[in-house]
Write an enzyme that holds these catalytic residues in place. Sequence first.
Site, PDB file in Angstrom:
ATOM      1  N   ASP A 176     -40.102  52.309 -19.265  1.00 20.24           N
ATOM      2  CA  ASP A 176     -40.050  53.516 -20.076  1.00 20.24           C
ATOM      3  C   ASP A 176     -39.338  54.588 -19.245  1.00 20.24           C
ATOM      4  O   ASP A 176     -39.689  54.797 -18.082  1.00 20.24           O
ATOM      5  CB  ASP A 176     -41.517  53.921 -20.315  1.00 20.24           C
ATOM      6  CG  ASP A 176     -41.690  55.087 -21.234  1.00 20.24           C
ATOM      7  OD1 ASP A 176     -40.688  55.722 -21.553  1.00 20.24           O
ATOM      8  OD2 ASP A 176     -42.842  55.341 -21.629  1.00 20.24           O
ATOM      9  N   LYS A 201     -37.735  52.705 -24.076  1.00 21.54           N
ATOM     10  CA  LYS A 201     -38.837  52.317 -24.979  1.00 21.54           C
ATOM     11  C   LYS A 201     -39.009  53.399 -26.043  1.00 21.54           C
ATOM     12  O   LYS A 201     -39.071  54.586 -25.728  1.00 21.54           O
ATOM     13  CB  LYS A 201     -40.121  52.180 -24.162  1.00 21.54           C
ATOM     14  CG  LYS A 201     -41.388  51.993 -24.966  1.00 21.54           C
ATOM     15  CD  LYS A 201     -42.552  51.632 -24.054  1.00 21.54           C
ATOM     16  CE  LYS A 201     -43.762  52.484 -24.308  1.00 21.54           C
ATOM     17  NZ  LYS A 201     -44.906  52.140 -23.481  1.00 21.54           N
ATOM     18  N   ARG A 203     -41.502  54.428 -29.247  1.00 24.02           N
ATOM     19  CA  ARG A 203     -42.737  54.093 -29.967  1.00 24.02           C
ATOM     20  C   ARG A 203     -42.725  54.771 -31.330  1.00 24.02           C
ATOM     21  O   ARG A 203     -42.466  55.973 -31.424  1.00 24.02           O
ATOM     22  CB  ARG A 203     -43.959  54.543 -29.165  1.00 24.02           C
ATOM     23  CG  ARG A 203     -45.280  54.016 -29.720  1.00 24.02           C
ATOM     24  CD  ARG A 203     -46.480  54.477 -28.924  1.00 24.02           C
ATOM     25  NE  ARG A 203     -46.654  53.815 -27.641  1.00 24.02           N
ATOM     26  CZ  ARG A 203     -47.266  52.639 -27.488  1.00 24.02           C
ATOM     27  NH1 ARG A 203     -47.748  52.000 -28.529  1.00 24.02           N
ATOM     28  NH2 ARG A 203     -47.395  52.107 -26.285  1.00 24.02           N
ATOM     29  N   ASP A 227     -46.211  49.741 -14.311  1.00 15.96           N
ATOM     30  CA  ASP A 227     -46.713  50.666 -15.320  1.00 15.96           C
ATOM     31  C   ASP A 227     -48.084  51.155 -14.865  1.00 15.96           C
ATOM     32  O   ASP A 227     -48.706  50.538 -14.000  1.00 15.96           O
ATOM     33  CB  ASP A 227     -46.810  49.945 -16.681  1.00 15.96           C
ATOM     34  CG  ASP A 227     -46.540  50.882 -17.845  1.00 15.96           C
ATOM     35  OD1 ASP A 227     -46.627  52.110 -17.657  1.00 15.96           O
ATOM     36  OD2 ASP A 227     -46.257  50.378 -18.950  1.00 15.96           O
ATOM     37  N   THR A 235     -45.825  46.418 -24.160  1.00 18.53           N
ATOM     38  CA  THR A 235     -44.776  47.103 -23.392  1.00 18.53           C
ATOM     39  C   THR A 235     -44.251  46.183 -22.304  1.00 18.53           C
ATOM     40  O   THR A 235     -43.034  45.990 -22.142  1.00 18.53           O
ATOM     41  CB  THR A 235     -45.367  48.385 -22.747  1.00 18.53           C
ATOM     42  OG1 THR A 235     -45.906  49.201 -23.778  1.00 18.53           O
ATOM     43  CG2 THR A 235     -44.327  49.139 -21.947  1.00 18.53           C
TER      44      THR A 235
END
Length: 302
Positions: A176, A201, A203, A227, A235
């Site tokens: 991300d 990314k 969402r 992450d 993800t």
Amino acid sequence: MEKILVIGPASQLLGIRIRRELGIKSVNTETKIFPDGENYLRINIDDENLIKNKEVIILQSMGPSSRVNQNARFLELLMMIDSVKVMGAYKISVIVPYLAYARQDKIFRVGECTFAKNILKVINSLGIDEFLTVDIHNPDVLEELSCKAINIDSMSILAEYIQSRGAKDIVVVSPDKGAIERSKAFAHHFGEKVPVDYFDKIRDLKTGEITMKGQLSLKNRDVVIADDIIATGGTMAQAIKLAKESGANKIFAVATHALMLQQATYRILDAGADEIIGTDSIDNEMAKVSLVKVITDYLKNN
Ligand code: R5P
């Protein structure tokens, strides 16, 4: 002043490790759920002098388990704090390695609230002296606390573990763009020149569905995808798939808080990860790296 550790039901493994490292006494808790669904917790002691006038360290992570959800973990934490207050604790330090609701840190859609802040406000309102957490999703929310607040960084110990697994020619990839700064800091633990890249990314705010895009130069490189949280693994799985398509050699899927909900393990391994690595912030089989060092280093020096 004597210290005592109160080990919450969600942090038994880490709790015993911290007790051993600090060489202090610990107590655990007794919990149940009443027939009407209410939670019950009592600190498992017969003599309140064990707590009275002591520096009490409360440890309770807030990850859901097969027995209870994170709401129950939160209530258990509040009960622990209140119980030691009632028994006359002199100082209360609260360690919550994984803070549930931390991802609700902003208003993404009209009508929402920033519940991460409210969780902290409630903990704060009980009158604690110090709050510690680990790799919180957004450290800004800690500003809600009027007591001392510390966000402990677990990157060095995670990097050490990955290196012990023989990772070579590492590229750190953020799943991300928003987490790129954290990934850059993480990459420094592998060496000055370790490259960092990211996938995009997006969402869908209504459905929660994510899509990810990107093509990176990962040919023959070992890739560390880092992450803060693995929840359903969606993800991570998408990032792994793209990393594979970009030529990655070995892939390490790393998260401080590996909740591993639903089919997360399957999804991540099926996408092509060689290993999933988490910490004992969450008591599960991915807890390969212990937070004991980073937490006790802080406690010994403060
Ligand atoms: C979100 O911003 C977090 O940093 C994680 O990427 C996310 O919580 C992971 O959730 P899941 O495993 O369900 O995709």
